[in-house]
Design an enzyme around this catalytic site. Structure first.
Site, mmCIF file in Angstrom:
data_model
loop_
_atom_site.group_PDB
_atom_site.id
_atom_site.type_symbol
_atom_site.label_atom_id
_atom_site.label_comp_id
_atom_site.label_asym_id
_atom_site.label_seq_id
_atom_site.Cartn_x
_atom_site.Cartn_y
_atom_site.Cartn_z
ATOM 1 N N THR A 125 0.850 -1.191 0.000
ATOM 2 C CA THR A 125 0.000 0.000 0.000
ATOM 3 C C THR A 125 0.883 1.238 0.000
ATOM 4 O O THR A 125 1.881 1.287 0.715
ATOM 5 C CB THR A 125 -0.982 0.095 1.185
ATOM 6 N N ASP A 127 -0.007 3.773 1.335
ATOM 7 C CA ASP A 127 -0.316 4.452 2.596
ATOM 8 C C ASP A 127 0.663 4.105 3.737
ATOM 9 O O ASP A 127 0.721 4.823 4.732
ATOM 10 C CB ASP A 127 -1.741 4.100 3.064
ATOM 11 N N ARG A 265 -4.130 28.326 -3.621
ATOM 12 C CA ARG A 265 -4.570 27.390 -4.666
ATOM 13 C C ARG A 265 -4.171 25.973 -4.259
ATOM 14 O O ARG A 265 -3.071 25.745 -3.752
ATOM 15 C CB ARG A 265 -3.912 27.746 -5.999
HETATM 16 O O1 F6P Z 1 -5.059 2.802 -0.133
HETATM 17 C C1 F6P Z 1 -4.485 3.459 -1.219
HETATM 18 C C2 F6P Z 1 -5.319 4.652 -1.618
HETATM 19 O O2 F6P Z 1 -4.686 5.280 -2.720
HETATM 20 C C3 F6P Z 1 -5.592 5.647 -0.496
HETATM 21 O O3 F6P Z 1 -4.504 6.497 -0.224
HETATM 22 C C4 F6P Z 1 -6.806 6.350 -1.033
HETATM 23 O O4 F6P Z 1 -7.605 6.919 -0.006
HETATM 24 C C5 F6P Z 1 -7.550 5.243 -1.721
HETATM 25 O O5 F6P Z 1 -6.606 4.239 -2.028
HETATM 26 C C6 F6P Z 1 -8.249 5.681 -2.974
HETATM 27 O O6 F6P Z 1 -8.874 4.569 -3.524
HETATM 28 P P1 F6P Z 1 -9.583 4.567 -4.951
HETATM 29 O O7 F6P Z 1 -8.511 4.662 -5.985
HETATM 30 O O8 F6P Z 1 -10.294 3.261 -4.995
HETATM 31 O O9 F6P Z 1 -10.497 5.743 -4.962
#
Ligand code: F6P
Length: 341
Positions: A125, A127, A265
């Site tokens: 991930t 994240d 912005r």
């Molecule tokens: O978990 C990875 C991630 O990119 C997060 O940072 C984000 O909130 C989410 O997935 C977005 O998911 P999707 O691409 O399904 O909207």
């Protein structure tokens, strides 16, 4: 052995490097066969998979995305676990390697502990919020992309005397914002773990302008002001119940402009952070995860996940790895505060 491989959740740089390592070692060293399931848990749920051999994984190391496809399908709803078990049996699959984040591996953990399905997990991930591993692959690439964006925005902010806000991903963890903000010399970093005071943000913005330079505010998509959430972009929840985050950057834009009188912005980096080729760090980590995951499957160490601990790859229980989110500690965040303003 015949082993199924799937990639679930958001795509992430390094997924193909993991798949390549699993197959190269599994087929080349142990003589195993592989079935590549399509689109995360949808593959085993619907029995949708195809042969995955050395020819299929040649040339994919530097490629972003995943050759297997991905989805946020939840295999735990309804008779999902039963269907997964039946399809694995019908395809004569001895075990699965599931490459995913919190949701994909949370499902893997339950499929193993509650339904006896043999699974090894690999943590991915951008994240970086999975417990039990020091880093997930994909994070380093996302941080580098965000850092480069911040570097570029500094020049525009200074030239136009504007406040430039960069909204980054990370869901409920501030790792991307913290690392990219620190690496990119942001003047304010806002993360979900620490509710922010908008007055204080404006004070830091003013301080930066006083130095003849313009401020860059890095905000994680999950960050919130003290006292509550501003209106967020409306979007439905996914199969795991997660609402789509985003919108805080534009909210800040309005608030900062109104309170300071300075033009503000926002740039929302979005999926740019997940796309394209992985960094060397992520290629190496993903490759090592793949090599150790196939060893774990070969040894029948089901119900485990490969994890980076220091420079070693270790096996931890899937249950332990998915028990709680890894978030940015307060003390770490405070280290960056010296650069604010
Ligand atoms: O978990 C990875 C991630 O990119 C997060 O940072 C984000 O909130 C989410 O997935 C977005 O998911 P999707 O691409 O399904 O909207």
């Amino acid at each position: 052995m015949r082993i199924g491989v799937l990639t679930g959740g958001g795509d992430c740089p390094g997924l193909n490097a993991v798949i390549r390592a699993i197959v190269r070692k599994g087929a080349g060293v142990h003589g195993h066969e592989f079935l590549g399931y399509r689109d995360g848990w949808r593959g085993p749920l619907e029995g949708d998979g195809g042969p995955l051999g050395v020819p299929e994984v040649r040339g994919i190391l530097p490629r972003g995305g995943t050759i297997l496809g991905s989805s946020r399908t939840n295999p735990m709803s309804g008779d999902g676990p039963k269907r997964v078990a039946e399809n694995l049996e019908a395809a004569e699959v001895d075990g699965l390697i599931a490459i995913g984040g919190e949701d994909t591996l949370g499902a893997a953990s339950r499929l193993h502990s509650e339904h006896g399905i043999p699974i090894v997990g690999v943590p991915k991930t951008i994240d970086n919020d999975l417990g039990a591993t020091d880093y997930t692959f994909g994070f380093d690439t996302a941080v580098n992309i965000a850092m480069e964006a911040i570097d570029r925005l500094h020049t525009t902010a200074d030239s136009h005397h504007r406040v430039l806000i960069v909204e980054v991903m990370g869901r409920h963890a501030g790792w991307i914002a913290f690392h990219a903000g620190l690496a990119g010399g942001a003047n304010v970093i806002l993360i979900p773990e620490q509710a922010f005071d908008i007055e204080k943000v404006c004070e830091l913005v003013g301080r930066r302008f006083a130095s003849r330079f313009a401020p860059i505010v890095v905000v994680a998509e999950g960050a919130e002001p003290v006292g509550g959430v501003p209106a967020r972009d409306e979007a439905p929840a996914d199969a795991f119940g997660h609402v789509r985050l985003g919108g805080i950057g534009h909210w800040l834009e309005g608030e900062i402009e109104r309170r300071t009188g300075k033009e503000a912005r926002a740039t929302v980096l979005g999926h740019v952070q997940r796309g394209g080729t992985p960094t060397a760090f992520d290629r190496v980590l993903a490759t090592r995860f793949g090599l150790h995951a196939i060893e774990a499957a070969h040894a029948g160490r089901w119900g485990t996940m490969v994890a980076l601990r220091g420079i070693e790859i270790e096996l931890v229980s899937l249950a332990e790895a998915t028990a709680q989110l890894k978030t940015v500690p307060k003390e770490l965040y405070q280290e960056a505060e010296v650069f604010f303003g």
